[in-house]
Scaffold this motif. Sequence first.
Motif, PDB file in Angstrom:
ATOM      1  N   ALA A   4      -6.981 -38.630  68.470  1.00  0.00           N
ATOM      2  CA  ALA A   4      -8.129 -38.165  69.253  1.00  0.00           C
ATOM      3  C   ALA A   4      -8.861 -37.036  68.545  1.00  0.00           C
ATOM      4  CB  ALA A   4      -7.659 -37.720  70.640  1.00  0.00           C
ATOM      5  N   LEU A   5      -8.103 -36.101  68.007  1.00  0.00           N
ATOM      6  CA  LEU A   5      -8.723 -34.954  67.340  1.00  0.00           C
ATOM      7  C   LEU A   5      -9.429 -35.360  66.048  1.00  0.00           C
ATOM      8  CD1 LEU A   5      -5.802 -32.465  67.942  1.00  0.00           C
ATOM      9  CD2 LEU A   5      -8.140 -32.139  68.774  1.00  0.00           C
ATOM     10  N   LEU A  44       0.914 -30.293  65.706  1.00  0.00           N
ATOM     11  CA  LEU A  44      -0.516 -30.580  65.618  1.00  0.00           C
ATOM     12  C   LEU A  44      -1.240 -29.506  64.806  1.00  0.00           C
ATOM     13  CD1 LEU A  44      -0.966 -31.846  69.248  1.00  0.00           C
ATOM     14  CD2 LEU A  44      -1.474 -33.175  67.193  1.00  0.00           C
ATOM     15  N   GLY A  45      -0.785 -28.259  64.940  1.00  0.00           N
ATOM     16  CA  GLY A  45      -1.348 -27.208  64.103  1.00  0.00           C
ATOM     17  C   GLY A  45      -1.010 -27.412  62.643  1.00  0.00           C
ATOM     18  N   GLU A  46       0.224 -27.854  62.369  1.00  0.00           N
ATOM     19  CA  GLU A  46       0.636 -28.109  60.993  1.00  0.00           C
ATOM     20  C   GLU A  46      -0.182 -29.222  60.356  1.00  0.00           C
ATOM     21  OE1 GLU A  46       4.728 -28.987  61.387  1.00  0.00           O
ATOM     22  OE2 GLU A  46       5.354 -26.901  61.708  1.00  0.00           O
ATOM     23  N   LEU A  47      -0.666 -30.152  61.180  1.00  0.00           N
ATOM     24  CA  LEU A  47      -1.484 -31.250  60.667  1.00  0.00           C
ATOM     25  C   LEU A  47      -2.913 -30.818  60.358  1.00  0.00           C
ATOM     26  CD1 LEU A  47      -0.257 -34.172  62.972  1.00  0.00           C
ATOM     27  CD2 LEU A  47       0.204 -33.877  60.523  1.00  0.00           C
ATOM     28  N   GLY A  48      -3.205 -29.553  60.609  1.00  0.00           N
ATOM     29  CA  GLY A  48      -4.520 -29.024  60.240  1.00  0.00           C
ATOM     30  C   GLY A  48      -5.520 -28.928  61.369  1.00  0.00           C
ATOM     31  N   HIS A  49      -5.090 -29.212  62.593  1.00  0.00           N
ATOM     32  CA  HIS A  49      -6.011 -29.150  63.712  1.00  0.00           C
ATOM     33  C   HIS A  49      -6.129 -27.713  64.230  1.00  0.00           C
ATOM     34  CE1 HIS A  49      -6.296 -33.461  63.783  1.00  0.00           C
ATOM     35  NE2 HIS A  49      -4.987 -33.595  63.906  1.00  0.00           N
ATOM     36  N   ASP A  50      -7.284 -27.415  64.783  1.00  0.00           N
ATOM     37  CA  ASP A  50      -7.533 -26.111  65.396  1.00  0.00           C
ATOM     38  C   ASP A  50      -6.961 -26.157  66.813  1.00  0.00           C
ATOM     39  OD1 ASP A  50      -8.435 -23.693  66.315  1.00  0.00           O
ATOM     40  OD2 ASP A  50     -10.564 -24.163  66.150  1.00  0.00           O
ATOM     41  N   VAL A  51      -5.760 -25.621  66.981  1.00  0.00           N
ATOM     42  CA  VAL A  51      -5.049 -25.700  68.255  1.00  0.00           C
ATOM     43  C   VAL A  51      -5.111 -24.355  68.967  1.00  0.00           C
ATOM     44  CG1 VAL A  51      -2.829 -26.132  69.370  1.00  0.00           C
ATOM     45  CG2 VAL A  51      -3.493 -27.472  67.354  1.00  0.00           C
ATOM     46  N   ARG A  52      -5.603 -24.359  70.189  1.00  0.00           N
ATOM     47  CA  ARG A  52      -5.638 -23.158  71.021  1.00  0.00           C
ATOM     48  C   ARG A  52      -4.748 -23.413  72.234  1.00  0.00           C
ATOM     49  NH1 ARG A  52     -10.142 -20.171  69.186  1.00  0.00           N
ATOM     50  NH2 ARG A  52     -10.730 -21.117  67.176  1.00  0.00           N
ATOM     51  N   HIS A  53      -3.719 -22.599  72.389  1.00  0.00           N
ATOM     52  CA  HIS A  53      -2.741 -22.793  73.455  1.00  0.00           C
ATOM     53  C   HIS A  53      -2.879 -21.687  74.495  1.00  0.00           C
ATOM     54  CE1 HIS A  53       1.205 -22.061  75.375  1.00  0.00           C
ATOM     55  NE2 HIS A  53       1.217 -23.374  75.475  1.00  0.00           N
ATOM     56  N   ARG A  67       7.601 -37.024  72.250  1.00  0.00           N
ATOM     57  CA  ARG A  67       7.078 -35.941  71.417  1.00  0.00           C
ATOM     58  C   ARG A  67       6.307 -36.494  70.222  1.00  0.00           C
ATOM     59  NH1 ARG A  67      12.406 -34.746  72.637  1.00  0.00           N
ATOM     60  NH2 ARG A  67      13.149 -34.748  70.476  1.00  0.00           N
ATOM     61  N   GLN A  68       6.858 -37.528  69.588  1.00  0.00           N
ATOM     62  CA  GLN A  68       6.183 -38.138  68.453  1.00  0.00           C
ATOM     63  C   GLN A  68       4.898 -38.852  68.892  1.00  0.00           C
ATOM     64  OE1 GLN A  68       9.312 -40.618  66.972  1.00  0.00           O
ATOM     65  NE2 GLN A  68      10.574 -38.882  66.316  1.00  0.00           N
ATOM     66  N   GLY A  69       4.972 -39.517  70.053  1.00  0.00           N
ATOM     67  CA  GLY A  69       3.820 -40.240  70.550  1.00  0.00           C
ATOM     68  C   GLY A  69       2.677 -39.315  70.918  1.00  0.00           C
ATOM     69  N   VAL A  70       2.994 -38.182  71.524  1.00  0.00           N
ATOM     70  CA  VAL A  70       1.956 -37.215  71.879  1.00  0.00           C
ATOM     71  C   VAL A  70       1.248 -36.711  70.632  1.00  0.00           C
ATOM     72  CG1 VAL A  70       1.592 -34.868  72.758  1.00  0.00           C
ATOM     73  CG2 VAL A  70       2.947 -36.504  74.075  1.00  0.00           C
ATOM     74  N   VAL A  71       2.019 -36.418  69.603  1.00  0.00           N
ATOM     75  CA  VAL A  71       1.407 -35.958  68.353  1.00  0.00           C
ATOM     76  C   VAL A  71       0.528 -37.046  67.767  1.00  0.00           C
ATOM     77  CG1 VAL A  71       1.874 -35.285  65.963  1.00  0.00           C
ATOM     78  CG2 VAL A  71       3.205 -34.276  67.829  1.00  0.00           C
ATOM     79  N   GLU A  72       1.010 -38.280  67.759  1.00  0.00           N
ATOM     80  CA  GLU A  72       0.226 -39.373  67.172  1.00  0.00           C
ATOM     81  C   GLU A  72      -1.074 -39.600  67.946  1.00  0.00           C
ATOM     82  OE1 GLU A  72       0.651 -44.131  66.053  1.00  0.00           O
ATOM     83  OE2 GLU A  72       2.382 -43.000  66.791  1.00  0.00           O
ATOM     84  N   GLU A 105       1.070 -36.410  79.791  1.00  0.00           N
ATOM     85  CA  GLU A 105       1.954 -36.937  80.820  1.00  0.00           C
ATOM     86  C   GLU A 105       1.862 -38.447  80.919  1.00  0.00           C
ATOM     87  OE1 GLU A 105       3.304 -34.805  84.759  1.00  0.00           O
ATOM     88  OE2 GLU A 105       1.401 -35.841  85.087  1.00  0.00           O
ATOM     89  N   HIS A 106       0.681 -39.010  80.631  1.00  0.00           N
ATOM     90  CA  HIS A 106       0.530 -40.464  80.693  1.00  0.00           C
ATOM     91  C   HIS A 106       1.466 -41.153  79.704  1.00  0.00           C
ATOM     92  CE1 HIS A 106      -2.680 -40.071  83.465  1.00  0.00           C
ATOM     93  NE2 HIS A 106      -3.593 -39.649  82.607  1.00  0.00           N
ATOM     94  N   VAL A 107       1.614 -40.553  78.526  1.00  0.00           N
ATOM     95  CA  VAL A 107       2.551 -41.102  77.535  1.00  0.00           C
ATOM     96  C   VAL A 107       3.956 -41.099  78.108  1.00  0.00           C
ATOM     97  CG1 VAL A 107       3.480 -40.867  75.209  1.00  0.00           C
ATOM     98  CG2 VAL A 107       1.073 -40.279  75.658  1.00  0.00           C
ATOM     99  N   GLY A 108       4.337 -40.000  78.748  1.00  0.00           N
ATOM    100  CA  GLY A 108       5.681 -39.877  79.296  1.00  0.00           C
ATOM    101  C   GLY A 108       5.958 -40.855  80.413  1.00  0.00           C
ATOM    102  N   PHE A 109       5.007 -41.005  81.331  1.00  0.00           N
ATOM    103  CA  PHE A 109       5.237 -41.927  82.440  1.00  0.00           C
ATOM    104  C   PHE A 109       5.262 -43.374  81.961  1.00  0.00           C
ATOM    105  CE2 PHE A 109       4.238 -38.344  85.225  1.00  0.00           C
ATOM    106  CZ  PHE A 109       5.223 -38.522  86.195  1.00  0.00           C
TER     107      PHE A 109
END
Length: 216
Positions: free
Chosen positions: A68-69, A95-104, A58-63, A33-37
């Motif tokens: 961070a990950l 983020l999952g496609e980039l190889g990160h272990d994502v748990r939603h 959306r792009q910024g959140v992924v970046e 949300e900080h990115v969005g605001f």
Amino acid sequence: MLLWINGPFGGGKTQTAFEIRRRLPGSVVCDPEHVGFGLRRTLPPELRGDFQDLASWRQGVVEVLDLALTKHDGVVIAPMTVTDSGYFAETVGRLGELGHDVRHFTLLAERETVLRRLRERGLGHLIGYVRYPGHARGKRPGPRRDTWAEGQLDHCLERLAGPEFAEHLWTDRTTVPKTADRIAVLAGLTLRPNDEGALRTRIRQAGVGIRHIRAD
């Protein structure tokens, strides 16, 4: 590992995220949300719509989360409501496609439960006992209703009930610490025991809520 905590506004995402951070050494909360605001504040007031509609969000959140990950040696926790399946694919999915272990995880509750929580989100209620204070977006002093969040509620509950937004966790009859425990079990993580007293919990949760008041 990324723990993305989804859910309607008032669903307890932020409180749950900070409960996990408190009890999981090395973890960190990175709030999309900080990115969005930040993006909204760069625009003239008449152009400030839903920041999730901006491709730059959306792009910024992924970046940001990818960085961070990749660089942070610990679990990253992202509390954020995303109900659009396309936007979900561009952020959580990417983020999952980039190889990160994502748990939603999606925190859900009955409509009346969420409405009650939303109507308890004023500053006066924060210093009282709130079992499940929830997300603090749009919070205002006093008993005034969070009409924006209430207006989004039916849409959020309907969309987030879809299978693409699993794992679903129902929170009507539970507490923030117990929800954090459940997420940890599902993610294969071990939290420190919750040995905090009731009064200290109330004060700490009030502090989390006050720090996440949004004036936008």
